[in-house]
Design a protein around this motif. Sequence first.
Motif, short mmCIF file in Angstrom:
data_model
loop_
_atom_site.label_atom_id
_atom_site.label_comp_id
_atom_site.label_asym_id
_atom_site.label_seq_id
_atom_site.Cartn_x
_atom_site.Cartn_y
_atom_site.Cartn_z
N ASN A 216 0.83 -1.21 0.00
CA ASN A 216 0.00 0.00 0.00
C ASN A 216 0.86 1.26 0.00
O ASN A 216 0.58 2.23 -0.72
N ALA A 217 1.93 1.25 0.80
CA ALA A 217 2.83 2.40 0.83
C ALA A 217 3.50 2.61 -0.52
O ALA A 217 3.65 3.75 -0.98
N ALA A 218 3.91 1.53 -1.16
CA ALA A 218 4.54 1.65 -2.47
C ALA A 218 3.58 2.24 -3.49
O ALA A 218 3.97 3.03 -4.35
N GLN A 219 2.31 1.88 -3.39
CA GLN A 219 1.31 2.45 -4.30
C GLN A 219 1.17 3.96 -4.06
O GLN A 219 1.05 4.74 -5.01
N CYS A 220 1.19 4.35 -2.80
CA CYS A 220 1.10 5.78 -2.47
C CYS A 220 2.28 6.56 -3.07
O CYS A 220 2.13 7.72 -3.47
#
Length: 502
Positions: A216-220
Amino acid sequence: MGQDVDRRTFSRRDRQRYRTKVQRCLDTLAIMLREHPFARDEPMTGLEVELNLVDHDLSPSLAGSAVLDAIGSSQFQSELGRWNLELNLPPRPLPGDEWRHLERHLLDELAVARAKAVDCGAQLAVIGILPTLERRHLVTEALSPDQRYATLNEQMLSARGEPIRLDIAGDDPSGRHGVEPEHLQADFDSIAPEAACTSMQLHLQVHPDSFAGYWNAAQCLAGVQLAVGSNSPFLLGSRLWAETRIPLFEQSCDVRTPELRNQGVRPRVWFGERWITSILDLFSENGRYFPALMPVTEDDDPMAELEAGHVPALNELRLHNGTIWRWNRPVYDVADGVPHVRVENRVLPAGPTVVDMVANALFFYGLLRTLVEAERPLWSMMSFEAAEENFITAARHGLDGPLYWPGTGWIRPDELVLRKLLPQAADGLARWGVEGEVTDRFLSIIEQRCVTRRTGAGWQLDTVAALEEGGADRPAALHGMLSRYLEWSAANEPVHTWPVPK
């Protein structure tokens, strides 16, 4: 998709068996995630770089096989195009000064590759899209001779049922080049346009319990990564997006007809559509949404292997996952008999230099750690649609497109990085145990790139514009730009310091 495939034709029953086997692998993985120990050692990082070869005229050189033979190292592998190579560096931890050693290792490997390429009448180009590519180069005959690429080409074209179409409209929102937007439209009878995309892929091994947070952080972060790391503004002579590799890859791997797109069928190059709570969410989507491209089924039973006390390879699940090109992809693998999972970040282009690529990587890893350990996760304050919009905006406009950031609103990427994200990246790297001198060296490159507003894409655009203002036509300007690019790239001077011709 690095697994070997030794078949070119598949029956209806092959596809049926493969679907059943993928589901069997998925059921096995679900049990493993609940009950089986996964690697808990110090998180490991990995790096892959895709490379281009050019001849004395700076056109693509089809000498890939000869250069690979001359290098003679298992760290270098073939890629889709005959003018491509891929370098895979061994996994390594983040703490201490490991990534300063990685910079030296990467420089040494590329120096060897450059020397061997010269012996074969070629030069090495580390760049997102080779700007001297022409339509005549993107043909079936230019694909690597490896069986898996021939099979992939046939299966993708068969699934699509018509030529691969590129339709990319460019623009220049900053107005700094004072020219009208350009538009590329072209049809191709092979997946060779995919070989025009050369990227840097970052891996981070994490425990399954924390995988969802890291993904999720990588997508952000995908939009920010592209904004500060773009390096692919030209394709087939046209000035298009800051990171044209994004629409090029999406369209060159699109097996949907226009009718299927209109129905909302999901693309195989995919940002995704929701935040996740488990790595199983992504693998489940793979099986639920995407038909097989290469339904090669092994004779093993992963569930029986697990019950017998062995660690299953889950070959079908891994092969299927390798034909779905998420920008942040889940990876299941086994090393030394121990299973592990990784986030594979596929957002960034190759280049411009080794030091720029290492800076991009550490900026990403540092921010990941900070976002994952934040008291309130960023993705709980940001819609998935906003993250995807940031990704597309950054790919189109680079540093010129405002991004949405929770707590800040709409902000230009360079301001966001300078005001907020660089301190967070430094904090994250400190949590990883990275030495302060290493953090300062590489994050200062990101800082200066934002202060000068000079990315690889920006330098390419400014250089071509300057050469055209001096009287060169577009092909000559692209040739002149690439000649300068190769010189500065090999010197390993950060791109924000590269001069632009007057």
